[in-house]
Write an enzyme that holds these catalytic residues in place. Structure first.
Site, mmCIF file in Angstrom:
data_model
loop_
_atom_site.group_PDB
_atom_site.id
_atom_site.type_symbol
_atom_site.label_atom_id
_atom_site.label_comp_id
_atom_site.label_asym_id
_atom_site.label_seq_id
_atom_site.Cartn_x
_atom_site.Cartn_y
_atom_site.Cartn_z
ATOM 1 N N LYS A 115 -7.650 2.808 7.235
ATOM 2 C CA LYS A 115 -8.216 2.688 5.762
ATOM 3 C C LYS A 115 -9.205 3.578 5.533
ATOM 4 O O LYS A 115 -10.004 3.790 6.296
ATOM 5 C CB LYS A 115 -8.785 1.268 6.058
ATOM 6 C CG LYS A 115 -8.834 0.445 4.628
ATOM 7 C CD LYS A 115 -7.702 -0.064 3.921
ATOM 8 C CE LYS A 115 -7.894 -0.959 2.804
ATOM 9 N NZ LYS A 115 -8.016 -0.213 1.613
ATOM 10 N N SER B 183 -12.244 -3.385 -3.476
ATOM 11 C CA SER B 183 -13.033 -2.846 -2.218
ATOM 12 C C SER B 183 -14.360 -2.692 -2.543
ATOM 13 O O SER B 183 -14.799 -1.880 -3.465
ATOM 14 C CB SER B 183 -12.303 -1.822 -1.714
ATOM 15 O OG SER B 183 -11.075 -1.908 -1.405
ATOM 16 N N ARG C 213 0.977 -1.074 0.006
ATOM 17 C CA ARG C 213 -0.074 -0.011 0.012
ATOM 18 C C ARG C 213 0.878 1.216 -0.002
ATOM 19 O O ARG C 213 1.162 1.670 -0.711
ATOM 20 C CB ARG C 213 -0.765 -0.061 1.188
ATOM 21 C CG ARG C 213 -2.056 1.023 1.190
ATOM 22 C CD ARG C 213 -3.266 0.628 2.083
ATOM 23 N NE ARG C 213 -4.039 1.745 2.215
ATOM 24 C CZ ARG C 213 -4.486 2.628 3.138
ATOM 25 N NH1 ARG C 213 -3.681 2.840 3.977
ATOM 26 N NH2 ARG C 213 -5.437 3.463 2.757
#
Length: 212
Positions: free
Chosen positions: A138, A109, A40
């Protein structure tokens, strides 16, 4: 390893790693049994992520774990990652498939049943569903309060592809996520911020396997 076989999934984020480097955290997490690692590190430059991705590719390859890159299809191709994970505002799943090939793993997602159904129809291999519980690490819908395990249950019942719960998950609540229908859990702080990331990863895996 296919997404359906993933039980624990680490999402990297160095600023939540208690002063440790991402490479060290990933190495420890792999020793603790994580099945997949997502690069990430959104606050790093593309070049920095590329260099880190090359090293993580070596580590995950040695551990027979999957390497997934967050958002960046080009970076996933550049480091020969196993696939890419896309958000609701990223490039379409079909584009990732065209750029990375049919053999690549493409995750998406989602936080609603409708989003999940659309992602599955578009060809996603797995869903990252959340935030399940409240989390600050997140950037997803409902990150403050969480969507809860009932939503996990609804989405798991609506799709055929694997569901990976994410957001505010640790060894204390991971079992409930699996019992609701998720095939695995993805975490950041539960491993990266732990005093002993390897032990934390191992304990998380034990909870998930026991609940499956």
């Amino acid at each position: 390893m296919e997404p359906r076989d993933w039980r624990t999934y680490l999402v990297t984020q160095q600023d939540r790693s208690a002063g440790r480097g991402t490479e060290a955290v990933v190495e420890a997490a792999l020793a603790g049994g994580v099945d997949a690692v997502q690069l990430r590190e959104k606050d790093r430059s593309a070049r920095e992520r590329y260099r880190l991705g090359e090293r993580l590719r070596e580590l995950t390859g040695s551990a027979a774990a999957a390497l997934i890159v967050n958002d960046r299809i080009d970076l996933a191709a550049a480091v020969d990652a196993d696939g890419v994970h896309l958000g609701q505002t990223d490039l379409p799943i079909q584009v990732a498939r065209e750029q990375l090939g049919e053999g690549a793993i493409v995750g998406c997602s989602t936080s609603t049943v409708r989003e999940a159904e659309i992602a599955e129809a578009a060809g996603a291999d797995y869903l990252g569903v959340g935030a399940v519980y409240g989390t600050a690490s997140k950037d997803v819908e409902a990150a403050k309060d969480g969507i809860g395990t009932d939503r996990i249950r609804e989405i798991a019942a609506a799709v055929e592809i694997p569901v990976v719960g994410i957001g505010g998950i640790d060894a204390n609540n991971a079992g409930a996520v699996i019992e609701a229908g998720a095939t695995g859990v993805a975490v950041i702080s539960a491993i990266t911020a732990a005093d002993d990331p390897e032990a934390a990863a191992r304990r998380l895996r034990e909870v998930v396997v026991d609940a499956a």
